[in-house]
Design a protein around this motif. Structure first.
Motif, PDB file in Angstrom:
ATOM      1  N   ALA A  13     -26.748  40.459  -5.384  1.00  0.00           N
ATOM      2  CA  ALA A  13     -26.947  40.527  -3.937  1.00  0.00           C
ATOM      3  C   ALA A  13     -27.503  39.213  -3.398  1.00  0.00           C
ATOM      4  O   ALA A  13     -27.086  38.748  -2.326  1.00  0.00           O
ATOM      5  N   GLU A  17     -25.618  36.758  -0.743  1.00  0.00           N
ATOM      6  CA  GLU A  17     -26.287  36.368   0.503  1.00  0.00           C
ATOM      7  C   GLU A  17     -26.250  34.847   0.678  1.00  0.00           C
ATOM      8  O   GLU A  17     -26.057  34.355   1.788  1.00  0.00           O
ATOM      9  N   ALA A  24     -22.352  39.493   3.685  1.00  0.00           N
ATOM     10  CA  ALA A  24     -23.483  40.285   3.192  1.00  0.00           C
ATOM     11  C   ALA A  24     -24.100  41.121   4.310  1.00  0.00           C
ATOM     12  O   ALA A  24     -24.447  42.288   4.103  1.00  0.00           O
ATOM     13  N   ARG A  25     -24.232  40.533   5.515  1.00  0.00           N
ATOM     14  CA  ARG A  25     -24.768  41.309   6.657  1.00  0.00           C
ATOM     15  C   ARG A  25     -23.836  42.462   6.997  1.00  0.00           C
ATOM     16  O   ARG A  25     -24.280  43.562   7.321  1.00  0.00           O
ATOM     17  N   LEU A  27     -21.874  44.080   4.959  1.00  0.00           N
ATOM     18  CA  LEU A  27     -22.035  45.121   3.940  1.00  0.00           C
ATOM     19  C   LEU A  27     -23.283  45.956   4.198  1.00  0.00           C
ATOM     20  O   LEU A  27     -23.264  47.177   4.055  1.00  0.00           O
ATOM     21  N   ARG A  28     -24.375  45.287   4.562  1.00  0.00           N
ATOM     22  CA  ARG A  28     -25.617  46.018   4.827  1.00  0.00           C
ATOM     23  C   ARG A  28     -25.492  46.946   6.033  1.00  0.00           C
ATOM     24  O   ARG A  28     -26.014  48.046   6.040  1.00  0.00           O
ATOM     25  N   SER A  29     -24.782  46.485   7.070  1.00  0.00           N
ATOM     26  CA  SER A  29     -24.675  47.291   8.289  1.00  0.00           C
ATOM     27  C   SER A  29     -23.595  48.368   8.180  1.00  0.00           C
ATOM     28  O   SER A  29     -23.531  49.259   9.024  1.00  0.00           O
ATOM     29  N   GLY A  30     -22.735  48.282   7.178  1.00  0.00           N
ATOM     30  CA  GLY A  30     -21.682  49.279   7.010  1.00  0.00           C
ATOM     31  C   GLY A  30     -20.433  48.969   7.804  1.00  0.00           C
ATOM     32  O   GLY A  30     -19.520  49.782   7.887  1.00  0.00           O
TER      33      GLY A  30
END
Length: 95
Positions: A13, A17, A24-25, A27-30
């Motif tokens: 991860a 990033e 990466a952002r 992926l985190r937010s969906g």
């Protein structure tokens, strides 16, 4: 001592990033986003600019503009399709 699976995931991860923060952002937010390797917007703009410079060089009969346009078109075309070794690709590439 071998690393645990969690440490491997944290390392992965962190590397993701650093390499592509936008992906990466997303992926985190969906919300899906294209990875950097598949973003070709700049290449298409470069191709359009090269064609415009080439066309203006032909219209104005300026050899330097024609040469510059040809160079820009060649560079942008390489950026649009950078992987000639992928399956189904037409043409010859390094083996």
């Amino acid at each position: 001592m071998p690393q645990s699976e969690d440490e491997h995931l944290v390392d992965l991860a962190a590397r993701l990033e650093r390499e592509d923060p936008r992906f990466a952002r997303a992926l985190r937010s969906g919300r899906p986003a294209r990875p950097r390797e598949y973003r070709r917007t700049g290449a298409w703009w470069g191709l359009a600019l090269g064609v415009a410079v080439l066309g203006s060089g032909i219209a104005l009969s300026q050899g330097l503009l024609i040469a510059g346009g040809l160079v820009l078109v060649g560079m942008a075309a390489q950026l649009v399709d950078p992987d000639p070794t992928r399956p189904g690709h037409r043409g010859t590439g390094p083996r």
